[in-house]
Design an enzyme around this catalytic site. Structure first.
Site, mmCIF file in Angstrom:
data_model
loop_
_atom_site.group_PDB
_atom_site.id
_atom_site.type_symbol
_atom_site.label_atom_id
_atom_site.label_comp_id
_atom_site.label_asym_id
_atom_site.label_seq_id
_atom_site.Cartn_x
_atom_site.Cartn_y
_atom_site.Cartn_z
ATOM 1 C CG HIS A 475 -1.792 1.167 1.395
ATOM 2 N ND1 HIS A 475 -3.147 1.124 1.168
ATOM 3 C CD2 HIS A 475 -1.533 2.449 1.777
ATOM 4 C CE1 HIS A 475 -3.680 2.306 1.396
ATOM 5 N NE2 HIS A 475 -2.709 3.131 1.770
ATOM 6 C CD GLU A 476 1.595 3.618 3.701
ATOM 7 O OE1 GLU A 476 1.818 4.694 3.100
ATOM 8 O OE2 GLU A 476 0.556 3.427 4.368
ATOM 9 C CG HIS A 479 0.227 6.349 -0.632
ATOM 10 N ND1 HIS A 479 -0.817 7.013 -1.257
ATOM 11 C CD2 HIS A 479 -0.305 5.800 0.493
ATOM 12 C CE1 HIS A 479 -1.930 6.860 -0.546
ATOM 13 N NE2 HIS A 479 -1.636 6.121 0.511
ATOM 14 C CG HIS A 482 0.261 9.003 -7.006
ATOM 15 N ND1 HIS A 482 -0.872 9.363 -6.313
ATOM 16 C CD2 HIS A 482 0.067 9.482 -8.259
ATOM 17 C CE1 HIS A 482 -1.705 10.006 -7.094
ATOM 18 N NE2 HIS A 482 -1.153 10.095 -8.286
#
Length: 691
Positions: A475-476, A479, A482
Site C-alpha cells: 500500500h505505502e 503512494h 505516485h
C-alpha cells in the site's frame, strides 16, 4: 558560513547535521525569503504581470520552506525527542500563519486574478491552464475574496488549528509510549505466538526488566505488540487490560485530547462559515470527487445498508459460536473477546491461521518481490544503495533508487519499517524533494520515503510479517510510486497532491497483488526452505479473505460516518461538549459490533481526523471510495493479465504519472474506459454475487 542543512537542496541529505538547534534559524530564513518573494509579486505594477512573475514565481517562493519544514516534520515523526519537539512547536505557529496568509494577501490576489482574467491568462492550455485554475480555486476556497477582518480571523484559525492538532498528535504518541503491561507468569502467555512472546521479552530486557532466571514480558500498545494479545491470548484478563489501555489513549491526563476535540471542531466550523459554507464537510469536499458532505455521507450510508444484513448475521454467528464452544448461554461478547473468538471461528471454518503464513513472508523477500513485481508491471529497476553511501536517520533505514528501463533516474527513497519509541505509530509515505520535467527539457529525480511499524526481526531470524503487514508494505509503496513516477512540471500538482478521495487509488490497488497466486510466488517463500505457500494453504487463505468482511466494511463505515457527522452537524454536537463522545457513540452505534461493555469510538486517538488542521477530516470516506476505484481498476489487470506490461504502462500513463494535472474522474475513465462501478468492491468483499 556553512549553509544550514535544513535549507540545503542536496539530494543526498546529511541527516546527522540536522540538529534541533538549527531548526529556528533555518525556518526563520526560509520564511523571510519566501515572504520577500511574495511581497515582490504583490508589488508588481498591474500592467506588468505575466505568468512567470505571478503564478510561477508564487510556486517557487515556498520551495525551500517546504523542503526545510518537511525535514523538520519528518524527523519529529521518526526521531522524536524533547529538543526537536520544542523547536518544531516553537516554529509551528509562524509556519502555519505564513501559509494561511498567502491566499489572504489582497495585493497578491489582485495580481494573480488580473493575470488569470487577462487574454494571455485565458490563452493557456494543458498543465498551465490547470495550474492557473487550481491556484485561483485554492485562493477563493481559502478566503481570498473576504473582507479584511474575516481574512485576519482565518489566519488566526489556521494558526490555532496547527497548534491544537499538533498537541493532539503528541498526546496520542505520548500516551501510547507511556503505557505498558508487565507479565512475569509465563502461564499467562498461553496462546500468544512465540514471535510475540520473544518480542515482549526483548522489550522488557531493553528496559532493564527481568533476568534469565526470572524473565519478564513487556507488552505495549504498539500494533505488533497489541494485536497478538487481542487475537490469541487465552488469558481473558490479559486481553481486557490491553483493551482498556488501548481505548483510553488520548482520553486521560496527562495526555488528554478530550478538551482539544471540541476546540478543533469549533474552529473548523467557524472557518467553513467564514468561507460561506454551512459546515466544514462542504468546505473541504467542494473540489473533491464527492462534491459535498451530503453525497459523501449518502455513499457511506449506502455501503452500510448494503452490508447491514451480513453484518448482523456475522455478529450473531460469532455469539452462537462462542456459546457452543463454552456451553454458556448465547449473548453479547465482551469488547476484548471479539478478535479472539473471531480468530477461533475462522480457524474452525477454514482450518486456517494467519500466523501459519508468517514464515512465508520474511521482510527481505517481500521487499525483493515487490521490486520484481514493479519491474514486470511498470518497467522499473529498483536497487538498494550500498550501506554508507548515503546517510540515514537510523541504522534500520535503507535507501534505494528507482530507474526506468532506459536508465533514467526517476527517483530515490528511504524505507524505515520497524517500531521505535521515538517514532509515531502507523504506516505512511511522504516526500522530501519533487523533481520532474524541467523547463530545459531535462528531468530531475524525486525523493520520498515509506515508513511503518511492522513486526521486527527476532533472535537472528528475519522479520516475519503477517499478510496484513505485507498488504501495508504494498500500500505505502503505491503512494510512493505516485510521487516518484510523477511527470508533472508544476511541482504542486505532482504525485499525491491530488483530490483526497483519489489519493488512495495508487496505494490500494497495489494490495490486490498480495492475493494472487502468480504474484505471491514471487516473494511468499518460506524463510528457511524457500518453498512457496502450499496450494492448500493458499486456497484456505483466499477462502478466508472475506471472513467477516461485512464487519470489516462496517468498521470503516463507522469511522467515515463519525467523521462526516461531526463535520456536518458540528453545532449540534458542540451544543453540549461534555456529552460529545456519548452522542457521537449513539449516532454510530449501528456500525459497532454489539459488545458488553460497549466499544468506544476512537474519537480521542483518531489521528487521521485530528492530527492535522485538515488531514482526513470530512474525508475519511475516501478510503472506501478509493476501494471502489481500486477494485474496479484492478479488474482491468484481471482481464488483461496481472503482469501485463501494457496495462501497467497505461496505469503509469493515466494515473501514476499524472498527479493533479487533470480531473481525477477523467484520469480514471482514461484508464478504465468508463466511470467506476461500486459493484466491483461489493463483489470483491463477497457482499454481492458476481454477475
Amino acid at each position: 558560513m556553512a549553509e544550514n542543512p535544513f535549507l540545503s537542496t542536496d539530494f543526498d541529505i546529511r541527516w546527522s547535521a540536522h540538529t534541533p538547534d538549527l531548526i529556528e534559524p533555518a525556518i526563520q530564513q526560509a520564511l523571510t525569503d519566501a515572504q520577500a518573494t511574495i511581497d515582490g509579486i504583490a508589488a508588481l505594477p498591474l500592467e506588468e504581470v505575466n505568468y512567470a512573475n505571478t503564478f510561477l514565481a508564487l510556486e517557487e517562493s515556498t520551495e525551500i520552506l517546504n523542503l526545510a519544514w518537511g525535514k523538520v516534520s519528518h524527523l519529529q515523526s521518526v526521531a522524536d525527542e524533547p529538543a526537536l519537539r520544542e523547536a518544531q512547536n516553537k516554529m509551528l505557529p509562524e509556519v502555519s500563519t505564513f501559509f494561511a496568509r498567502i491566499p489572504l494577501n489582497p495585493a497578491l490576489w489582485e495580481r494573480l486574478r488580473a493575470y488569470a482574467e487577462s487574454d494571455a491568462g485565458q490563452a493557456h492550455t494543458g498543465i498551465h491552464r490547470r495550474f492557473i485554475d487550481e491556484t485561483v480555486a485554492d485562493f477563493r476556497q481559502a478566503g481570498a475574496d473576504l473582507p479584511d477582518a474575516q481574512r485576519q480571523r482565518l489566519e488566526e484559525i489556521q494558526s490555532e488549528l496547527a497548534q491544537l492538532t499538533q498537541k493532539y498528535s503528541e498526546n496520542v504518541l505520548d500516551a501510547t509510549n507511556a503505557w505498558q503491561l508487565l507479565v512475569d507468569d509465563v502461564s499467562r502467555l498461553a496462546g500468544i505466538p512465540q514471535h510475540a512472546r520473544d518480542t515482549a521479552r526483548r522489550s522488557a530486557e531493553s528496559k532493564g526488566l527481568g533476568s534469565p532466571e526470572k524473565p519478564v514480558w513487556r507488552f505495549t500498545l504498539h500494533h505488533p505488540s497489541l494485536e497478538p494479545v487481542m487475537v490469541y491470548a487465552e488469558d481473558a484478563e490479559l486481553r481486557r487490560q490491553m483493551w482498556e489501555g488501548s481505548v483510553a489513549v488520548g482520553s486521560a491526563e496527562p495526555h488528554d485530547n478530550r478538551p482539544l476535540v471540541p476546540k478543533i471542531l469549533a474552529l473548523r466550523h467557524e472557518e467553513a462559515q467564514l468561507l460561506g459554507q454551512p459546515h466544514f464537510a462542504d468546505h473541504v469536499l467542494a473540489r473533491r470527487m464527492a462534491g459535498n458532505g451530503r453525497q459523501a455521507l449518502d455513499f457511506i450510508v449506502d455501503l452500510q445498508t448494503k452490508a447491514a444484513d451480513a453484518f448482523a448475521q456475522e455478529n450473531a454467528e460469532l455469539e452462537a459460536f462462542k456459546a457452543a464452544q463454552t456451553g454458556e448461554p448465547q449473548g453479547r461478547l465482551k469488547a476484548w473477546e471479539v478478535s479472539y473468538w473471531a480468530e477461533k471461528l475462522r480457524r474452525e471454518r477454514y482450518a486456517f491461521d494467519d500466523e501459519s503464513l508468517r514464515p512465508y513472508f520474511p521482510m527481505n523477500r517481500v521487499i525483493d518481490g515487490l521490486f520484481e513485481l514493479s519491474s514486470r508491471i511498470f518497467g522499473l529497476v529498483i536497487k538498494a544503495r550500498p550501506a554508507g553511501e548515503v546517510e540515514v536517520w537510523h541504522d534500520e533505514v535503507k535507501a534505494y533508487t528507482i530507474h526506468d528501463r532506459d536508465g533514467r533516474h526517476l527517483g530515490s527513497f528511504y524505507a524505515d519499517w520497524h517500531p521505535r519509541e521515538s517514532k509515531r505509530g502507523g504506516a505512511w509515505m511522504g516526500y522530501l524533494i519533487t523533481g520532474g520535467p524541467q523547463p530545459d527539457g531535462s528531468r530531475k529525480p524525486h525523493l520520498g520515503y515509506i515508513l511503518g511499524n511492522m513486526t521486527p526481526p527476532a533472535d537472528g531470524k528475519p522479520a516475519l510479517l503477517t499478510h496484513r503487514e505485507v498488504e501495508t508494505v504494498f500500500h505505502e509503496f503505491g503512494h510512493l510510486l505516485h510521487h516518484l513516477l510523477g511527470e508533472v512540471e508544476i511541482k504542486s500538482l505532482n504525485g499525491v497532491n491530488v483530490a483526497w478521495d483519489f489519493v488512495e487509488l495508487p496505494s490500494q490497488i497495489m494490495e490486490n497483488w498480495c492475493w494472487e497466486r502468480e504474484s505471491l510466488d514471487l516473494f511468499a517463500r518460506h524463510h528457511e526452505t524457500g518453498e512457496p505457500i502450499p496450494e492448500d494453504m493458499f486456497q484456505k487463505m483466499v477462502a478466508a479473505r472475506n471472513f467477516r468482511s461485512a464487519c470489516a466494511t462496517t468498521r470503516q463505515v463507522q469511522f467515515a460516518k463519525m467523521d462526516l457527522l461531526l463535520h456536518t452537524n458540528t453545532e449540534a454536537y458542540l451544543a453540549d461538549a461534555a456529552t460529545l463522545e456519548q452522542r457521537i457513540t449513539a449516532d454510530v452505534a449501528d456500525t459497532m459490533v454489539p459488545t458488553e461493555p460497549a466499544g468506544r469510538p476512537i474519537l480521542y486517538r483518531f489521528g487521521h481526523l485530528f492530527s492535522d488542521p485538515t488531514g482526513y477530516a470530512a474525508g475519511y470516506y475516501s478510503y472506501k471510495w478509493a476501494e471502489v476505484l481500486d477494485a474496479d481498476a484492478f479488474g482491468r489487470f484481471k482481464e488483461e493479465g496481472i503482469f501485463n506490461p501494457d496495462t501497467g504502462a497505461d496505469f503509469v500513463r493515466h494515473i501514476l504519472s499524472k498527479g493533479n494535472s487533470e480531473d481525477p474522474a477523467a484520469l480514471f475513465r482514461a484508464f478504465r474506459g468508463r466511470d467506476p462501478d461500486v459493484n466491483a468492491l461489493l463483489e470483491r468483499c463477497g457482499l454481492r454475487a458476481s454477475a
